[in-house]
Design an enzyme around this catalytic site. Structure first.
Site, PDB file in Angstrom:
ATOM      1  N   LYS A   1       0.851  -1.208   0.000  1.00 47.36           N
ATOM      2  CA  LYS A   1       0.000   0.000   0.000  1.00 47.36           C
ATOM      3  C   LYS A   1       0.873   1.239   0.000  1.00 47.36           C
ATOM      4  O   LYS A   1       2.042   1.204   0.400  1.00 47.36           O
ATOM      5  CB  LYS A   1      -0.950   0.035   1.204  1.00 47.36           C
ATOM      6  CG  LYS A   1      -0.269   0.114   2.592  1.00 47.36           C
ATOM      7  CD  LYS A   1       0.092   1.525   3.061  1.00 47.36           C
ATOM      8  CE  LYS A   1       0.791   1.530   4.411  1.00 47.36           C
ATOM      9  NZ  LYS A   1       1.670   2.624   4.698  1.00 47.36           N
TER      10      LYS A   1
ATOM     11  N   ASP B   1      -2.135  -1.844  10.554  1.00 43.81           N
ATOM     12  CA  ASP B   1      -2.434  -1.799   9.116  1.00 43.81           C
ATOM     13  C   ASP B   1      -3.062  -3.095   8.593  1.00 43.81           C
ATOM     14  O   ASP B   1      -3.508  -3.146   7.443  1.00 43.81           O
ATOM     15  CB  ASP B   1      -1.152  -1.544   8.304  1.00 43.81           C
ATOM     16  CG  ASP B   1      -0.743  -0.065   8.307  1.00 43.81           C
ATOM     17  OD1 ASP B   1      -1.594   0.782   8.641  1.00 43.81           O
ATOM     18  OD2 ASP B   1       0.414   0.228   7.962  1.00 43.81           O
TER      19      ASP B   1
HETATM   20  P1  ATP Z   1       4.429  -0.162   7.717  1.00 43.76           P
HETATM   21  O1  ATP Z   1       4.212   0.575   6.429  1.00 43.76           O
HETATM   22  O2  ATP Z   1       3.197  -0.948   8.157  1.00 43.76           O
HETATM   23  O3  ATP Z   1       5.046   0.663   8.794  1.00 43.76           O
HETATM   24  P2  ATP Z   1       6.875  -1.240   6.735  1.00 43.76           P
HETATM   25  O4  ATP Z   1       6.690  -1.414   5.263  1.00 43.76           O
HETATM   26  O5  ATP Z   1       7.570   0.026   7.152  1.00 43.76           O
HETATM   27  O6  ATP Z   1       5.471  -1.338   7.428  1.00 43.76           O
HETATM   28  P3  ATP Z   1       7.661  -3.987   6.980  1.00 43.76           P
HETATM   29  O7  ATP Z   1       8.297  -4.219   5.659  1.00 43.76           O
HETATM   30  O8  ATP Z   1       6.302  -4.528   7.177  1.00 43.76           O
HETATM   31  O9  ATP Z   1       7.697  -2.432   7.339  1.00 43.76           O
HETATM   32  O10 ATP Z   1       8.635  -4.622   8.084  1.00 43.76           O
HETATM   33  C1  ATP Z   1       9.189  -3.936   9.152  1.00 43.76           C
HETATM   34  C2  ATP Z   1       9.998  -4.934  10.011  1.00 43.76           C
HETATM   35  O11 ATP Z   1       9.189  -6.054  10.377  1.00 43.76           O
HETATM   36  C3  ATP Z   1      11.200  -5.493   9.279  1.00 43.76           C
HETATM   37  O12 ATP Z   1      12.358  -4.927   9.800  1.00 43.76           O
HETATM   38  C4  ATP Z   1      11.153  -6.995   9.464  1.00 43.76           C
HETATM   39  O13 ATP Z   1      12.267  -7.516  10.139  1.00 43.76           O
HETATM   40  C5  ATP Z   1       9.909  -7.288  10.281  1.00 43.76           C
HETATM   41  N1  ATP Z   1       9.034  -8.283   9.620  1.00 43.76           N
HETATM   42  C6  ATP Z   1       8.339  -9.233  10.225  1.00 43.76           C
HETATM   43  N2  ATP Z   1       7.635  -9.969   9.358  1.00 43.76           N
HETATM   44  C7  ATP Z   1       7.866  -9.452   8.125  1.00 43.76           C
HETATM   45  C8  ATP Z   1       7.402  -9.780   6.823  1.00 43.76           C
HETATM   46  N3  ATP Z   1       6.556 -10.797   6.598  1.00 43.76           N
HETATM   47  N4  ATP Z   1       7.827  -9.021   5.805  1.00 43.76           N
HETATM   48  C9  ATP Z   1       8.666  -7.973   6.039  1.00 43.76           C
HETATM   49  N5  ATP Z   1       9.148  -7.651   7.237  1.00 43.76           N
HETATM   50  C10 ATP Z   1       8.755  -8.366   8.303  1.00 43.76           C
END
Ligand code: ATP
Length: 287
Positions: free
Chosen positions: A11, A137
């Site tokens: 998203k 989210d």
């Molecule tokens: P948001 O936009 O909801 O803040 P994000 O895109 O910034 O999320 P993610 O990529 O979801 O962040 O991941 C953040 C952290 O969560 C990573 O550092 C990772 O180690 C951990 N994590 C746990 N499960 C997952 C997964 N399935 N995919 C990616 N990261 C994951």
């Protein structure tokens, strides 16, 4: 049926406003969410032993309870009163820790797949209730499309599809912990984006008005640490984007283009530059 292949879409936030900080540490938000056609691929397979096992193509991602898909599976089996018997393979394409809800989307996909695989017949609201325990989210990631997200992310209003366009996504290498950004947000100093103007633009289908109203209060924290985000936004605008914004807590930047040729030219420009490895040209995905 023994296994299910499912996509987990990323998203972006067309608008992100923070209204207040609650006593429990959560933030009251008002966000316009939009699914984009950039996705992870998951295979969810029933197994005969009692375990939740995970295999992923990224060796730095956890495969234990620290992975959101492990937590999603665990909570699902607990809620359904079933033995945990699943093996999940995750092929990661969504940039990690990028503000694109990759982990939350994976978790949502696992809940959807398990509900189907184990014929548990939970409706969207029931899955969203489980999802909220995994992350704010996740309920949106179960809904997808264009939506208004309020409360801490659990009050969702589906919106008509945002006007279609070309969405250029560029992720600089910095990884930005969401927690750090929210903790350093000065609520007294921020300029709130006009979420109502965005809602109006979506209802009338005006891409120009939507782009004129893009706004994300979290930029006030992340841009100070990562000035390259401002530079990427400026470059996207100079290459013809109608609007450009940081998504979530960053550092991903997206630019919206009406014109396909301009979008493709901008894509190739970034693709050969220093952020080329994580540059994508995509479209909005609807429910
Ligand atoms: P948001 O936009 O909801 O803040 P994000 O895109 O910034 O999320 P993610 O990529 O979801 O962040 O991941 C953040 C952290 O969560 C990573 O550092 C990772 O180690 C951990 N994590 C746990 N499960 C997952 C997964 N399935 N995919 C990616 N990261 C994951």
């Amino acid at each position: 049926m023994d296994s299910i292949h499912i996509r987990a879409y990323a998203k972006i936030n067309l608008g992100l406003d923070v209204l207040s900080r609650r006593a429990d540490g959560y933030h009251e938000v008002r966000m316009i969410m939009q699914t984009v056609r950039l996705f992870d691929k998951l295979t969810v397979r029933r197994i005969r032993t009692n375990s939740i096992s995970i295999k992923t193509n990224l060796n730095y991602l956890p495969t234990d309870e620290n992975n959101l898909i492990y937590r999603a599976a665990n909570l699902f089996f607990q809620s359904a009163g079933l033995k945990p018997q699943v093996h999940i393979t995750l092929q990661k394409h969504i940039p990690v820790a990028a503000g694109m809800a990759g982990g939350s989307s994976d978790a949502a996909a696992v809940l959807t797949a398990l509900n189907e695989l184990f014929c548990t017949g939970m409706d969207l609201a029931a899955l969203q209730e489980i999802g909220l325990h995994i992350g704010a989210d996740v309920p949106y990631c179960l809904l997808q499309g264009t939506a208004l997200s309020e409360g801490i992310g659990e009050i969702l209003t589906p919106l008509p599809p945002a006007p279609q366009c070309y969405c250029l996504i560029v992720k600089p290498p910095a990884s930005v912990p969401t927690k750090y950004v929210y903790e350093n947000l000065c609520l007294d100093e921020i300029t709130h984006p006009d979420i109502d103007a965005q809602l109006g633009a979506i209802r009338t289908g005006s891409l120009k008005e939507l782009c004129g109203a893009l706004g994300n209060v979290l930029e006030s924290v992340t841009l100070k640490k990562h000035p390259e985000i401002s530079a990427i936004k400026a470059q996207m605008l100079s290459l013809g984007a109608l609007g450009a914004l940081m998504s979530g807590s960053g550092p991903t930047v997206f630019g919206l283009f009406e014109d396909r040729t301009a979008a493709e030219q901008a894509y190739y420009r970034f693709k050969i530059g220093e952020y080329g490895r994580q540059t994508y040209l995509t479209r909005f995905q609807q429910r």
